[in-house]
Scaffold this active site. Structure first.
Site, PDB file in Angstrom:
ATOM      1  N   GLU A 138      11.457 -20.476  72.882  1.00 18.84           N
ATOM      2  CA  GLU A 138      11.518 -20.998  74.509  1.00 18.84           C
ATOM      3  C   GLU A 138      10.347 -20.001  74.835  1.00 18.84           C
ATOM      4  O   GLU A 138      10.475 -18.570  74.727  1.00 18.84           O
ATOM      5  CB  GLU A 138      13.043 -20.717  74.999  1.00 18.84           C
ATOM      6  N   CYS A 142      12.168 -16.494  82.899  1.00 13.45           N
ATOM      7  CA  CYS A 142      11.093 -17.585  82.650  1.00 13.45           C
ATOM      8  C   CYS A 142      11.386 -18.725  83.360  1.00 13.45           C
ATOM      9  O   CYS A 142      10.526 -19.778  83.644  1.00 13.45           O
ATOM     10  CB  CYS A 142      11.118 -17.975  81.122  1.00 13.45           C
TER      11      CYS A 142
END
Length: 559
Positions: free
Chosen positions: A294, A328
């Site tokens: 990720e 993020c």
């Protein structure tokens, strides 16, 4: 070890969030823990095979909001320590892989209960001090989310194990979900203590052994996570904690023929570099390593002309500036329609300068500092770029101060060029850039949003028009792995919004779901036949029976 019973773990529930209101027990407990931690400078070792390892090669971890205050000196390793950790993982793998699954589950469920109770102030305080999170951000991360991962992953594991094939009469077909053959290399970021705990433990829960390299700027909280696992009963060598620079740890780990998987959260360029290295080494591994990552994002908030201005403004402030935009999933680009922009601009220009920023141990602050000097420098350069362009304006914020800590004011930028770098490139800080589109150009704007960035992590669409929402869901199908309607793009909850994205944002294996855990097993089909055949001949091979004339019988005429 034999067991008699089909065991079912306790049903998982999301951990309630403590509010740390004045006078509350949790507030008093974390204040005491902060004072205790600030009163001692720790010496943090590596933990390999259950043993504390001190190399003498050390770096300091400081409080980002008070950079002269040293929390700990941290020992770091290199190739020798990585090899030692790989050996320890290999030595532990036989017994760990063969331990009954319910015993592995019990260890991590105990860790969740310890964190929910006596360990909670420790992990929350460590995350506040080491990563400059407010008490609320530390609570939802280091306590609630990590507890949720530990509980829900056990549920997801049982769902995977329950996926079994059908069996024909006289046959029993079974599916065994074996751990991978080798070690998993877990690389975790600075911004979420929960990710630091989940990436190594999710692979370990499925029977794997792990070499864990946390970000150096999260070494402090990672150490306490490791101690939590040890207190919960994790056997030596199952997870091995190794601090050090990326290349010093990553290069020997990726070069090992025993590498079985990579579990990564961090920047897109680093992940791509690791994938490239694995590809170059592919012939040397015993199997094909599982690669789960990720990575970055350029997350957006898109407002339709029908959207509620107050809801959009609140989502921008929370989604862009909580934890200094160092998520993020944080909003980094805004697409606002021309009919709403005057009111939205006024709201942002008024509210953003009022956001309190400072030492996170002052509970009145909404924001702390960015993680280090390198991050602060990058944000300063982004703001300077905005100020240097005629088509771009700093609407609010823009200040940068390193006199005490690594502070960057919450900053709202506006631009008339949707292709400018601040609308395309990840910043990972408290800077959000807005583009105003003509209110009658909704379809065209959907296309602009979709092609405006290489990432595909999170997004938020605000609209009171259901047709517009449906249109956005289709047009932006691959623009985000987590798609929010009338809510900010941050705050995914384990078991509710499995998290991840595709394109340049990663492999979208969805932490917080069974889809992540299934990457850490290698299925084996087992077929058992209770009464095996004793003659190789099939019935069709038998001779035809003679008819009345002594000839072989012919097949019947077809109608």
């Amino acid at each position: 070890m034999s067991r008699s019973g089909i065991f079912r773990p306790p049903p998982p529930v999301n951990e309630p969030v403590h509010d740390y209101a004045p006078g509350s027990p949790e507030r008093e407990a974390v204040i005491r823990k902060i004072a205790e931690m600030r009163g001692q400078q720790m010496d943090l070792p590596l933990v390999i095979g259950g043993q504390d390892v001190r190399t003498g090669d050390q770096f300091e971890q400081v409080e980002p909001h008070d950079k002269d205050r040293v929390l700990a000196t941290v020992h770091q390793g290199g190739a020798a320590e990585v090899e030692r950790a790989i050996d320890a993982a290999g030595a532990a793998s036989h017994d760990w892989a063969r331990m009954p699954w319910e015993e592995r589950a019990a260890i991590f469920l105990r860790a969740a209960e310890l964190l929910s109770g006596p360990w909670r102030p420790t992990l929350v305080a460590a995350t506040m001090l080491g990563q400059s999170k407010t008490v609320h951000q530390a609570e939802i991360d280091a306590a609630c989310e990590l507890i949720d991962f530990l509980r829900f992953n056990v549920e997801f594991m049982t769902r995977i194990y329950e996926q079994q094939p059908i069996s024909s009469p006289g046959i029993w077909n079974r599916m065994e979900y074996r751990p991978l053959e080798g070690f998993v290399f877990a690389v975790t970021p600075f911004n979420f203590t929960a990710i630091g705990g989940n990436l190594p433990s999710s692979a370990a829960l499925m029977g794997n052994t792990v070499v864990w390299k946390p970000a150096s700027t999260a070494a402090y909280s990672a150490f306490f996570v490791m101690r939590l696992f040890q207190e919960a009963g994790l056997p030596d060598g199952v997870i091995n904690l190794v601090y050090g620079p990326g290349a010093a740890i990553g290069d020997p780990a990726l070069a090992s023929p025993r590498l079985a998987g990579v579990h990564f959260t961090g920047s897109t360029p680093v992940f791509q570099g690791m994938w490239r290295t694995v590809g170059e080494n592919i012939a040397s591994y015993r199997g094909y390593p599982r690669i789960v990552g990720e990575t970055g994002g350029k997350d957006f908030i898109l407002a339709h002309p029908s959207a509620d201005v107050d809801a959009v403004a609140t989502a921008i402030v929370r989604g862009s500036f909580e934890y200094q935009g160092q998520k993020c999933s944080a909003a980094s680009r805004i697409f606002a329609p021309s009919n709403l922009w005057p009111a939205l601009r006024e709201r942002l220009a008024e509210e953003v300068p009022q956001i309190r920023m400072g030492d996170v141990t002052d509970f009145s602050n909404f924001m702390g500092a960015v993680i280090d000097a390198k991050a602060q420098k990058g944000h300063r350069e982004a703001i300077e770029l905005a100020r240097s362009r005629d088509d771009t304006e700093v609407l609010a914020g823009g200040g940068v101060d390193d006199s005490q800590g690594f502070f960057v004011e919450p900053t709202v930028i506006t631009t008339t060029d949707p292709e400018m770098p601040l609308m395309r490139e990840e910043l990972f800080g408290p800077i959000v850039t807005t583009y105003v589109y003509p209110e009658g150009k909704w379809a065209e704007t959907l296309d602009l949003v979709d092609r405006g960035s290489p990432y595909g992590l999170t997004s938020a669409v605000f609209s009171d028009d259901r047709d517009a929402v449906i249109q956005a869901e289709e047009a932006l199908r691959y623009a985000a792995g987590n798609f929010y309607v009338n809510d900010k793009p941050t705050g995914a909850v384990v078991g509710q919004q499995p998290f991840g994205g595709a394109r340049a944002s990663g492999t979208n294996d969805k932490a917080g779901s069974m889809w992540n855990l299934i990457r850490w097993v290698s299925p084996r089909s087992i077929k058992e036949t209770f009464v095996p055949a004793r003659d190789y001949r099939y019935p069709f091979m038998a001779a035809d029976q003679p008819d009345a004339d002594g000839n072989g019988s012919a097949p019947p005429d077809r109608p």
